[in-house]
Design a protein around this motif. Structure first.
Motif, mmCIF file in Angstrom:
data_model
loop_
_atom_site.group_PDB
_atom_site.id
_atom_site.type_symbol
_atom_site.label_atom_id
_atom_site.label_comp_id
_atom_site.label_asym_id
_atom_site.label_seq_id
_atom_site.Cartn_x
_atom_site.Cartn_y
_atom_site.Cartn_z
ATOM 1 N N ALA A 13 33.913 39.780 27.463
ATOM 2 C CA ALA A 13 35.120 40.325 28.177
ATOM 3 C C ALA A 13 34.703 40.305 29.745
ATOM 4 C CB ALA A 13 35.225 41.680 27.649
ATOM 5 N N PRO A 14 35.764 40.324 30.613
ATOM 6 C CA PRO A 14 35.336 40.589 32.130
ATOM 7 C C PRO A 14 35.179 41.667 32.378
ATOM 8 C CG PRO A 14 37.842 40.588 31.629
ATOM 9 C CD PRO A 14 37.042 40.267 30.111
ATOM 10 N N ASP A 15 34.122 41.808 33.494
ATOM 11 C CA ASP A 15 33.739 43.081 34.117
ATOM 12 C C ASP A 15 33.199 44.009 33.237
ATOM 13 O OD1 ASP A 15 34.821 42.801 36.720
ATOM 14 O OD2 ASP A 15 36.965 43.298 36.163
ATOM 15 N N PRO A 68 36.435 48.045 43.599
ATOM 16 C CA PRO A 68 37.767 48.035 43.989
ATOM 17 C C PRO A 68 38.622 49.173 43.055
ATOM 18 C CG PRO A 68 37.404 46.030 42.419
ATOM 19 C CD PRO A 68 36.064 46.723 43.069
ATOM 20 N N PHE A 69 37.975 49.811 42.135
ATOM 21 C CA PHE A 69 38.363 50.757 41.401
ATOM 22 C C PHE A 69 37.489 51.879 41.096
ATOM 23 C CE2 PHE A 69 37.142 47.300 38.732
ATOM 24 C CZ PHE A 69 36.189 47.765 37.968
ATOM 25 N N HIS A 70 37.576 53.007 40.853
ATOM 26 C CA HIS A 70 37.090 54.125 40.282
ATOM 27 C C HIS A 70 36.215 53.761 39.193
ATOM 28 C CE1 HIS A 70 35.482 58.118 39.470
ATOM 29 N NE2 HIS A 70 35.726 58.163 38.262
ATOM 30 N N SER A 84 39.190 47.755 34.554
ATOM 31 C CA SER A 84 39.817 46.839 35.713
ATOM 32 C C SER A 84 41.062 46.301 35.347
ATOM 33 C CB SER A 84 38.669 45.768 36.171
ATOM 34 O OG SER A 84 38.558 44.693 35.065
ATOM 35 N N VAL A 85 41.328 45.980 33.968
ATOM 36 C CA VAL A 85 42.457 45.387 33.602
ATOM 37 C C VAL A 85 43.475 46.368 33.632
ATOM 38 C CG1 VAL A 85 43.769 44.084 31.685
ATOM 39 C CG2 VAL A 85 41.488 43.366 32.401
ATOM 40 N N TYR A 106 43.007 53.388 31.927
ATOM 41 C CA TYR A 106 42.348 53.151 30.649
ATOM 42 C C TYR A 106 42.117 54.322 30.254
ATOM 43 C CZ TYR A 106 38.891 51.910 27.402
ATOM 44 O OH TYR A 106 38.085 51.987 26.140
ATOM 45 N N SER A 107 41.170 55.230 30.908
ATOM 46 C CA SER A 107 40.869 56.645 30.329
ATOM 47 C C SER A 107 41.951 57.366 29.845
ATOM 48 C CB SER A 107 39.981 57.254 31.480
ATOM 49 O OG SER A 107 38.668 56.360 31.998
#
Length: 366
Positions: free
Chosen positions: A199-201, A295-297, A93-94, A156-157
């Protein structure tokens, strides 16, 4: 093997203040290594780095892996026998909020570690930790092998796939040549859970933050399936890989997957039910609510084929799903209820893991 391989050795760890990094430092200390850490900051509050009191237990410095001069100076001064590169921006997400920071940390930071190793004038074995998300995920039911395509639909990926490409290029250009001082390999793992992650998410971290405050946790994709594994599983893989590199130059430049047994695939909802049971919730309403807001894949299915690690390293996962969930719950319960010294509990869980691996007859425990 592993039990004696790090005794008296100097080990440089980037990202030592993070969740996986702090567990790795604790294990290396247990194995008798001298550890030096390098990270830009303590990433969360609370943090496992602070909870374990690692500030006073190892030599370390706060600096950014994107600072080439600082990194080169630190590695040159320490003159490590082993390097573990874990420093990264690890949250999907970040990466949507800060794509430039994610790419520069995960790619340029990796280049800087490689460059520092290129300039090192002594033998050293390095393990670069990337991610299972470095693969181009086509949502198939088979586990990804190290020879499958790299890629990524999110930043990120993509950054992790790019890091793998850069590591391979550096190896071919510099470290594969005769007379090179450096041997390196990459370790790919994901869906890691364990005590001390805030950590978040991340599902477990979100649960523990909310449940400790008496609040249910919001869940986006309860049907998403993941091969959940305790943090000690991939860490045992990274440690074994480092020792194998020291013993066998032919492994230099290789990549290895580290994942749990196939039967540990569980949905997010399964994990929630089991964690909430250990926490003592009486009903679903106390524990979670499904928002459906994504909100994201996010990948629906992603798992790894770990046959290569089994063949070359004689490595395989040691914990079943139930033991994994029990250890995670025990750690957080002890922290929030102030029941035990958390450093001692962490070392005890490492010892328990070693004993579980020994019962399975794994080569590294002999």
């Amino acid at each position: 093997m592993l039990i004696d391989g790090f005794k008296g050795k100097k080990v440089f760890v980037t990202g030592h203040t993070g969740f996986k990094g702090a567990w790795l430092v604790a294990w290396l200390q247990k194995l008798g290594a001298t550890v030096r850490g390098f990270a830009d900051r303590v990433p969360t509050q609370p943090s496992i780095f602070d909870v374990l009191g690692l500030e006073s237990k190892i030599e370390h410095q706060f600096a950014d892996v994107r600072d080439l001069d600082a990194l080169v100076a630190a590695i040159d001064e320490f003159k490590p026998d082993f390097v573990f590169h874990l420093a990264a921006q690890p949250i999907v997400s970040v990466s949507y909020q800060d794509p430039v920071g994610t790419v520069t940390t995960n790619v340029v930071g990796t280049v800087n570690v490689l460059e520092a190793l290129r300039r090192l004038d002594r033998p050293c074995c390095a393990v670069f930790v990337t991610s299972d998300k470095c693969y181009e995920n086509v949502e198939w039911v088979w586990g990804y092998k190290e020879t499958d395509h790299l890629g990524g639909r999110d930043i990120y990926s993509g950054s992790k796939g790019a890091a793998e490409v850069v590591i391979h290029a550096y190896h071919q250009s510099f470290f594969a040549k005769p007379g090179s001082n450096v041997r390196l390999a990459t370790g790919r793992a994901g869906n890691v859970i364990g005590g001390g992650d805030w950590a978040p998410d991340r599902i477990v971290a979100d649960c523990m933050r909310n449940w400790s405050a008496g609040q249910p946790v919001d869940i986006r994709c309860p049907s998403a399936t993941r091969p959940w594994q305790h943090v000690l599983e991939p860490l045992s893989g990274y440690l074994n890989l480092a020792i194998a590199l020291a013993d066998n130059a032919a492994l230099s430049g290789e990549s290895f997957n580290f994942g749990p047994r196939a039967e540990q695939n569980r949905t997010v909802l399964d994990l929630l039910k089991d964690l909430s049971h250990h926490w003592g919730h009486d009903s679903q309403a106390q524990a979670w609510r499904v928002t459906g807001n994504t909100p994201f894949h996010e990948a629906g299915l992603l798992k790894l084929n770990c046959d290569k690690a089994l063949f070359h390293l004689r490595w395989e996962a040691s914990l079943d799903y139930e033991a994994c969930v029990r250890m995670v719950s025990e750690w957080y319960r002890a922290y929030y209820q102030r029941e035990r010294d958390m450093y001692e509990l962490t070392l005890q869980q490492i010892e328990d893991y070693e004993q579980a691996a020994k019962k399975r007859g794994l080569k590294w425990t002999r």
